[in-house]
Write a protein that holds these residues in place. Structure first.
Motif, PDB file in Angstrom:
ATOM      1  N   VAL A  55      -0.981   9.864  -4.427  1.00 51.67           N
ATOM      2  CA  VAL A  55       0.286  10.510  -4.809  1.00 51.67           C
ATOM      3  C   VAL A  55       0.264  10.834  -6.304  1.00 51.67           C
ATOM      4  CG1 VAL A  55       2.778  10.120  -5.137  1.00 51.67           C
ATOM      5  CG2 VAL A  55       1.700   9.543  -2.945  1.00 51.67           C
ATOM      6  N   ASP A  56      -0.148   9.866  -7.113  1.00 56.01           N
ATOM      7  CA  ASP A  56      -0.175  10.099  -8.566  1.00 56.01           C
ATOM      8  C   ASP A  56      -1.265  11.092  -8.971  1.00 56.01           C
ATOM      9  OD1 ASP A  56       1.987   8.519  -9.024  1.00 56.01           O
ATOM     10  OD2 ASP A  56       0.966   7.039 -10.290  1.00 56.01           O
ATOM     11  N   ASP A  57      -2.462  10.925  -8.421  1.00 59.80           N
ATOM     12  CA  ASP A  57      -3.583  11.795  -8.805  1.00 59.80           C
ATOM     13  C   ASP A  57      -3.308  13.260  -8.493  1.00 59.80           C
ATOM     14  OD1 ASP A  57      -4.904   9.606  -9.683  1.00 59.80           O
ATOM     15  OD2 ASP A  57      -6.404   9.544  -8.077  1.00 59.80           O
ATOM     16  N   HIS A  58      -2.663  13.512  -7.356  1.00 56.08           N
ATOM     17  CA  HIS A  58      -2.479  14.904  -6.931  1.00 56.08           C
ATOM     18  C   HIS A  58      -1.041  15.369  -7.081  1.00 56.08           C
ATOM     19  CE1 HIS A  58      -6.595  14.998  -5.521  1.00 56.08           C
ATOM     20  NE2 HIS A  58      -6.381  13.855  -4.897  1.00 56.08           N
ATOM     21  N   LYS A  59      -0.212  14.546  -7.685  1.00 56.62           N
ATOM     22  CA  LYS A  59       1.194  14.908  -7.928  1.00 56.62           C
ATOM     23  C   LYS A  59       1.891  15.354  -6.641  1.00 56.62           C
ATOM     24  CE  LYS A  59       0.919  14.467 -12.521  1.00 56.62           C
ATOM     25  NZ  LYS A  59      -0.078  13.362 -12.380  1.00 56.62           N
ATOM     26  N   VAL A  60       1.745  14.500  -5.643  1.00 62.08           N
ATOM     27  CA  VAL A  60       2.370  14.780  -4.350  1.00 62.08           C
ATOM     28  C   VAL A  60       3.890  14.757  -4.521  1.00 62.08           C
ATOM     29  CG1 VAL A  60       2.716  13.859  -2.009  1.00 62.08           C
ATOM     30  CG2 VAL A  60       0.420  13.865  -3.045  1.00 62.08           C
ATOM     31  N   THR A  61       4.568  15.751  -3.943  1.00 57.85           N
ATOM     32  CA  THR A  61       6.028  15.826  -4.086  1.00 57.85           C
ATOM     33  C   THR A  61       6.758  15.426  -2.804  1.00 57.85           C
ATOM     34  OG1 THR A  61       6.037  18.167  -3.487  1.00 57.85           O
ATOM     35  CG2 THR A  61       5.893  17.646  -5.840  1.00 57.85           C
ATOM     36  N   ILE A  62       6.108  15.664  -1.651  1.00 56.72           N
ATOM     37  CA  ILE A  62       6.728  15.324  -0.374  1.00 56.72           C
ATOM     38  C   ILE A  62       5.769  14.414   0.382  1.00 56.72           C
ATOM     39  CG2 ILE A  62       7.595  16.240   1.827  1.00 56.72           C
ATOM     40  CD1 ILE A  62       8.203  18.864   0.354  1.00 56.72           C
ATOM     41  N   VAL A 106       2.305  -1.111  -5.211  1.00 60.18           N
ATOM     42  CA  VAL A 106       3.071   0.106  -5.484  1.00 60.18           C
ATOM     43  C   VAL A 106       3.383   0.198  -6.975  1.00 60.18           C
ATOM     44  CG1 VAL A 106       5.149   1.400  -4.899  1.00 60.18           C
ATOM     45  CG2 VAL A 106       4.109  -0.093  -3.187  1.00 60.18           C
ATOM     46  N   GLU A 107       3.711  -0.950  -7.540  1.00 61.33           N
ATOM     47  CA  GLU A 107       4.147  -0.971  -8.940  1.00 61.33           C
ATOM     48  C   GLU A 107       3.051  -0.555  -9.924  1.00 61.33           C
ATOM     49  OE1 GLU A 107       5.654  -4.881  -8.729  1.00 61.33           O
ATOM     50  OE2 GLU A 107       7.624  -4.208  -8.004  1.00 61.33           O
ATOM     51  N   LYS A 108       1.824  -0.544  -9.464  1.00 60.62           N
ATOM     52  CA  LYS A 108       0.728  -0.079 -10.337  1.00 60.62           C
ATOM     53  C   LYS A 108       0.774   1.435 -10.581  1.00 60.62           C
ATOM     54  CE  LYS A 108      -3.465  -1.580  -9.548  1.00 60.62           C
ATOM     55  NZ  LYS A 108      -4.675  -1.922  -8.758  1.00 60.62           N
ATOM     56  N   HIS A 109       1.606   2.148  -9.831  1.00 62.33           N
ATOM     57  CA  HIS A 109       1.613   3.610  -9.907  1.00 62.33           C
ATOM     58  C   HIS A 109       3.012   4.134 -10.201  1.00 62.33           C
ATOM     59  CE1 HIS A 109      -2.480   3.476  -8.349  1.00 62.33           C
ATOM     60  NE2 HIS A 109      -2.039   2.487  -7.614  1.00 62.33           N
ATOM     61  N   SER A 110       3.068   5.354 -10.760  1.00 64.11           N
ATOM     62  CA  SER A 110       4.378   5.845 -11.193  1.00 64.11           C
ATOM     63  C   SER A 110       5.177   6.482 -10.047  1.00 64.11           C
ATOM     64  CB  SER A 110       4.218   6.821 -12.359  1.00 64.11           C
ATOM     65  OG  SER A 110       4.406   8.146 -11.937  1.00 64.11           O
ATOM     66  N   LEU A 111       4.501   7.246  -9.200  1.00 62.39           N
ATOM     67  CA  LEU A 111       5.140   7.956  -8.084  1.00 62.39           C
ATOM     68  C   LEU A 111       6.234   8.923  -8.549  1.00 62.39           C
ATOM     69  CD1 LEU A 111       5.473   5.084  -5.396  1.00 62.39           C
ATOM     70  CD2 LEU A 111       3.492   6.482  -5.985  1.00 62.39           C
ATOM     71  N   TRP A 147      13.312   0.732   5.837  1.00 63.40           N
ATOM     72  CA  TRP A 147      13.937   1.917   5.246  1.00 63.40           C
ATOM     73  C   TRP A 147      14.327   1.611   3.796  1.00 63.40           C
ATOM     74  CZ3 TRP A 147      17.921   4.202   2.744  1.00 63.40           C
ATOM     75  CH2 TRP A 147      18.141   5.574   2.916  1.00 63.40           C
ATOM     76  N   MET A 148      14.953   0.456   3.591  1.00 63.07           N
ATOM     77  CA  MET A 148      15.419   0.086   2.249  1.00 63.07           C
ATOM     78  C   MET A 148      14.237  -0.095   1.288  1.00 63.07           C
ATOM     79  SD  MET A 148      18.644   0.296   2.186  1.00 63.07           S
ATOM     80  CE  MET A 148      18.742  -0.255   0.482  1.00 63.07           C
ATOM     81  N   TRP A 149      13.174  -0.673   1.808  1.00 62.18           N
ATOM     82  CA  TRP A 149      11.984  -0.865   0.979  1.00 62.18           C
ATOM     83  C   TRP A 149      11.408   0.501   0.559  1.00 62.18           C
ATOM     84  CZ3 TRP A 149       6.837   0.415   0.960  1.00 62.18           C
ATOM     85  CH2 TRP A 149       6.008  -0.309   0.092  1.00 62.18           C
ATOM     86  N   TYR A 150      11.340   1.402   1.538  1.00 63.45           N
ATOM     87  CA  TYR A 150      10.823   2.763   1.307  1.00 63.45           C
ATOM     88  C   TYR A 150      11.698   3.464   0.248  1.00 63.45           C
ATOM     89  CZ  TYR A 150       8.502   7.015   3.323  1.00 63.45           C
ATOM     90  OH  TYR A 150       7.750   8.138   3.573  1.00 63.45           O
ATOM     91  N   HIS A 151      12.987   3.339   0.421  1.00 64.23           N
ATOM     92  CA  HIS A 151      13.966   3.961  -0.464  1.00 64.23           C
ATOM     93  C   HIS A 151      13.826   3.427  -1.894  1.00 64.23           C
ATOM     94  CE1 HIS A 151      17.830   5.473  -1.830  1.00 64.23           C
ATOM     95  NE2 HIS A 151      18.267   4.246  -2.064  1.00 64.23           N
ATOM     96  N   ARG A 152      13.702   2.105  -2.018  1.00 64.39           N
ATOM     97  CA  ARG A 152      13.645   1.501  -3.354  1.00 64.39           C
ATOM     98  C   ARG A 152      12.277   1.610  -3.980  1.00 64.39           C
ATOM     99  NH1 ARG A 152      16.745  -3.357  -1.361  1.00 64.39           N
ATOM    100  NH2 ARG A 152      18.910  -2.706  -1.654  1.00 64.39           N
ATOM    101  N   MET A 153      11.271   1.162  -3.240  1.00 68.18           N
ATOM    102  CA  MET A 153       9.942   1.014  -3.831  1.00 68.18           C
ATOM    103  C   MET A 153       9.214   2.338  -3.965  1.00 68.18           C
ATOM    104  SD  MET A 153       9.772  -2.009  -4.729  1.00 68.18           S
ATOM    105  CE  MET A 153       8.118  -1.766  -5.386  1.00 68.18           C
ATOM    106  N   ILE A 154       9.347   3.216  -2.974  1.00 69.98           N
ATOM    107  CA  ILE A 154       8.608   4.481  -3.019  1.00 69.98           C
ATOM    108  C   ILE A 154       9.510   5.591  -3.567  1.00 69.98           C
ATOM    109  CG2 ILE A 154       7.187   6.114  -1.696  1.00 69.98           C
ATOM    110  CD1 ILE A 154       6.117   3.161  -1.863  1.00 69.98           C
ATOM    111  N   GLY A 155      10.712   5.669  -3.066  1.00 69.92           N
ATOM    112  CA  GLY A 155      11.609   6.750  -3.472  1.00 69.92           C
ATOM    113  C   GLY A 155      12.366   6.468  -4.754  1.00 69.92           C
ATOM    114  N   LYS A 156      12.250   5.221  -5.259  1.00 72.25           N
ATOM    115  CA  LYS A 156      12.928   4.819  -6.498  1.00 72.25           C
ATOM    116  C   LYS A 156      14.408   5.227  -6.474  1.00 72.25           C
ATOM    117  CE  LYS A 156       8.680   3.919  -8.062  1.00 72.25           C
ATOM    118  NZ  LYS A 156       8.125   2.574  -7.834  1.00 72.25           N
ATOM    119  N   GLU A 157      14.974   5.174  -5.276  1.00 72.36           N
ATOM    120  CA  GLU A 157      16.389   5.489  -5.042  1.00 72.36           C
ATOM    121  C   GLU A 157      16.756   6.915  -5.464  1.00 72.36           C
ATOM    122  OE1 GLU A 157      18.842   2.307  -6.542  1.00 72.36           O
ATOM    123  OE2 GLU A 157      17.594   0.787  -5.606  1.00 72.36           O
ATOM    124  N   ARG A 158      15.724   7.744  -5.618  1.00 71.13           N
ATOM    125  CA  ARG A 158      15.928   9.103  -6.107  1.00 71.13           C
ATOM    126  C   ARG A 158      15.632  10.115  -4.997  1.00 71.13           C
ATOM    127  NH1 ARG A 158      11.311   8.900  -9.194  1.00 71.13           N
ATOM    128  NH2 ARG A 158      10.082   9.993  -7.635  1.00 71.13           N
TER     129      ARG A 158
END
Ligand code: 6R9
Length: 651
Positions: free
Chosen positions: A352-359, A378-383, A401-412
């Motif tokens: 995700v970070d290397d290729h600037k994945v958006t979706i 997960v925390e090793k990467h910016s996403l 779902w909540m983990w995905y929302h917080r950890m990957i989606g950063k609630e954004r």
């Protein structure tokens, strides 16, 4: 207690609501609930107008005379229209403004990166189409494809589509027998494969497995072999050809066939409830329009997106949302060859970070694995590049779902939980992300033009808040048209259970806001003392326990209650099975859902039996819970040793 909590039909007692983030909605294609509702109303009141307009966004060689014709199982779409999907996915962009835009952005498991622009893809697809033609493959012929996740796999699909050959992709994890069965069922004339493919650091011997399979297949004339690893393989003279040698000889231009909207595009086999896999047949026009439109709206695709669906092209999600849907939109599609935990558990986040994945679009089973591996990876990467997340394949438990929302989606990032099936071809229920608020665990509201309803066995609507069967009241463009060679089974399985409607085989409930909550396959619903319980609810409760990694619940016959609940549980690293923990977990479920849901049996296990697409094989667990052994079909099981280990009981 409210109606909701006493009625265990409706059980995911989840009431958190996550509105579309304002910043996302402001830039989205559909920006508000009102806009979604207006468009939805128009789409179901005037389906021909709605789908006809959507279809105009693709290129047709000649127009249709009627958007839809016939009814139920016999509905035809875009009658008389002529088009080609390879042309629409590739030429339309390559010959336009996207010639130098990256179409396929690929990373191999060992780490190499390849980028193919639409212009380059155009040439590759045309050359391969000519190779296939030179082998005598014609419109309507079936071609089996058995490959790993290489760009060449996408090229193979598009080359078949270009000449009107019907591709039948067989997931690269299937064994020889499964290939023979599928090749023979539809009399394939050729197989496209590769030498070997990489998975978790070792090589999968794809070509050798094809050789084994073809001993039982008399209709295959040729095997085209893409060289991926260069590892030594046997080539059978007269039958087997190297991809790179034939591509070099082939002419770089190949005119796309004028396909009728109702001409077959592909076959894809699914393991049904019975032993024999069903070859679902998808056609050209309707499939194109709905995969195009769902990709556009559900993923809110923009021209600068880097879109990554982690599904293997061997499954329907890979067909519709790695290849056809995003490429019809001219998107840049990320493809990754290997395992998510190779060389380490953060491979996806590194990509995700290397290729600037958006979706980023993945399966709940993967999310549960990430959760189990721990947030530190997960925390090793910016996403920071991500702007939208998706899930598909099974209900997602609110914890994940909540983990995905917080950890990957950063609630954004909005999360789109997309409900659909191999049979439906494209997304049916999912939030339009700038418009429809998410509720963790719900696929939310229907896509434009789709009319789902929750009904009884007799087809009568079930009141909101109660569980029932999920049907589709109206046909939709991307529906499978038949089961290959077995129209009777197609009509019996999908169009006869609930007269006049399409029967999904899933249980669901709709809440007061019109949101759909999937409760698992209806054969996965447990009926305890006359109360229906989704297996998913019990599992969701178990997974919410800090010591539980994964859980599967099934029903088994019980003298008094009708059905008893048997659960199988894997523990988080560092925890050991014990009688004490068994009681603790049973009590936990009772506490989470109600005494009614207290599991009768609880088996600790090191792994759950899963299909290669990651679905827990509850059928096997049900059999095991009921009879103490497994005799049923295990051909789609990912790891056969799991069953042996389970049979030994608690470890
Ligand atoms: C696309 C795909 C279809 C079955 C389907 C249902 C389950 C898929 C889901 C979901 C709840 C979702 N399913 N998506 N359940 N929420 N978002 O997975 O196709 O492999 O044919 O499976 O998967 O049970 O009937 P397929």
């Amino acid at each position: 207690m409210s109606e909701e909590s006493t009625d265990l039909d409706s059980s995911l007692r989840e009431n958190r609501v996550f509105p579309p983030p304002a910043e996302f909605a402001a830039k989205a294609q559909v920006k508000s609930l009102e806009q979604y509702e207006t468009l939805y109303r128009q789409s179901v009141e005037h389906p021909e107008e709605f789908w006809g307009e959507a279809a105009q966004e693709l290129e047709w060689f000649s127009p249709w005379t009627k958007v839809m014709d016939g009814e139920a199982a016999h509905t035809k779409w875009f009658v008389g229209g002529k088009l080609n999907l390879s042309h629409n996915c590739v030429d339309r962009h390559a010959l336009g403004a996207r010639r130098d835009k990256v179409a396929l952005l690929w990373e191999g498991e060992p780490g190499e990166v390849r980028k193919l622009t639409f212009g380059e893809l155009h040439e590759q697809v045309q050359r391969l189409a000519n190779v296939l033609k030179s082998l005598g493959i014609r419109r309507g012929d079936r071609v089996a494809i058995y490959m790993g996740m290489a760009p060449e796999l996408a090229i193979a699909l598009l080359a078949c589509a270009r000449i009107g050959a019907v591709h039948s992709v067989i997931f690269g994890g299937f064994a020889a027998q499964a290939i023979s069965d599928r090749v023979n069922d539809s009399s394939c004339v050729a197989v496209i494969t590769q030498d070997t493919s990489y998975r978790r650091g070792s090589e999968v011997q794809l070509k050798a497995i094809v050789d084994e399979a073809l001993k039982k297949c008399s209709t295959v004339r040729n095997v085209v072999v893409f060289r991926r690893s260069g590892s030594p393989i046997k080539m059978q003279p007269g039958r087997d050809l190297w991809w790179h040698e034939e591509m070099e000889k082939a002419a770089p231009a190949c005119v796309a066939e004028r396909m009728d909207a109702e001409d077959p595009l592909y076959l894809l086999y699914t393991s049904g409830t019975t032993g024999k896999p069903k070859g679902l047949l998808h056609t050209t026009g309707g499939y194109a329009v709905q995969t195009y439109l769902t990709s556009k709206y559900v993923f809110d695709l923009r021209d600068d997106d880097v879109y990554w669906c982690t599904a293997d092209i061997g499954w329907v999600t890979g067909h519709s949302y790695v290849v056809y849907g995003p490429l019809l939109n001219g998107a840049t599609v990320m493809m990754y060859e290997g395992a998510p935990n190779w060389p380490e558990c953060d491979r996806f986040w590194k990509i995700v970070d290397d290729h600037k994945v958006t979706i980023f679009y993945t399966a709940p089973t993967a999310i549960r694995a990430f959760t189990k591996w721990g947030s530190a990876w997960v925390e090793k990467h910016s996403l920071a590049s991500l702007r939208l997340l998706g899930t598909v394949g099974e209900p997602i438990n609110p914890e994940s779902w909540m983990w995905y929302h917080r950890m990957i989606g950063k609630e954004r990032c909005p999360i789109v939980d997309t409900y659909w099936q191999t049979e439906t071809g494209a997304i049916m229920i999912a939030p339009i992300p700038g418009a429809v608020a998410a509720k963790p665990g719900s696929a939310t509201r229907p896509f434009f033009g789709i009319v789902p309803e929750v009904v009884t066995k007799e087809g009568n609507p079930v009141p909101d808040g109660h569980g029932g069967l999920l049907v589709m009241r109206k046909p939709w463009p991307s529906m499978a048209r038949t089961i290959y060679g077995d129209q009777a089974r197609y009509e019996a399985t999908y169009w006869s259970e609930v007269p006049g409607s399409y029967f999904t085989g899933d249980g669901a409930r709709r809440d007061a806001d019109g949101y759909f909550w999937l409760m698992g396959r209806v054969d996965d619903v447990i009926n305890v003392s006359g109360h229906r319980l989704g297996t998913m609810e019990v599992e969701s409760a178990l997974v919410a326990h800090p010591k539980v990694a994964e859980a599967a619940a099934v029903g088994r016959p019980h003298e008094m209650k009708g059905q008893a609940i048997a659960v199988f549980v894997t523990l988080e690293g560092g925890h050991q099975p014990s009688e004490e923990l068994r009681q603790e977990l049973r009590h936990w479920v009772a506490k989470e859902i109600g005494a009614l849901a207290r599991p009768d049996d609880l088996t600790f296990t090191q792994a759950l039996p899963k299909t290669r697409s990651g679905k827990i094989m509850r059928r096997l667990l049900r059999e095991l819970a009921t009879t103490g052994e497994v005799k049923g079909d295990t051909t789609t099981l990912e790891d056969f040793t799991v069953i042996a280990k389970l049979r030994e009981g608690d470890e």
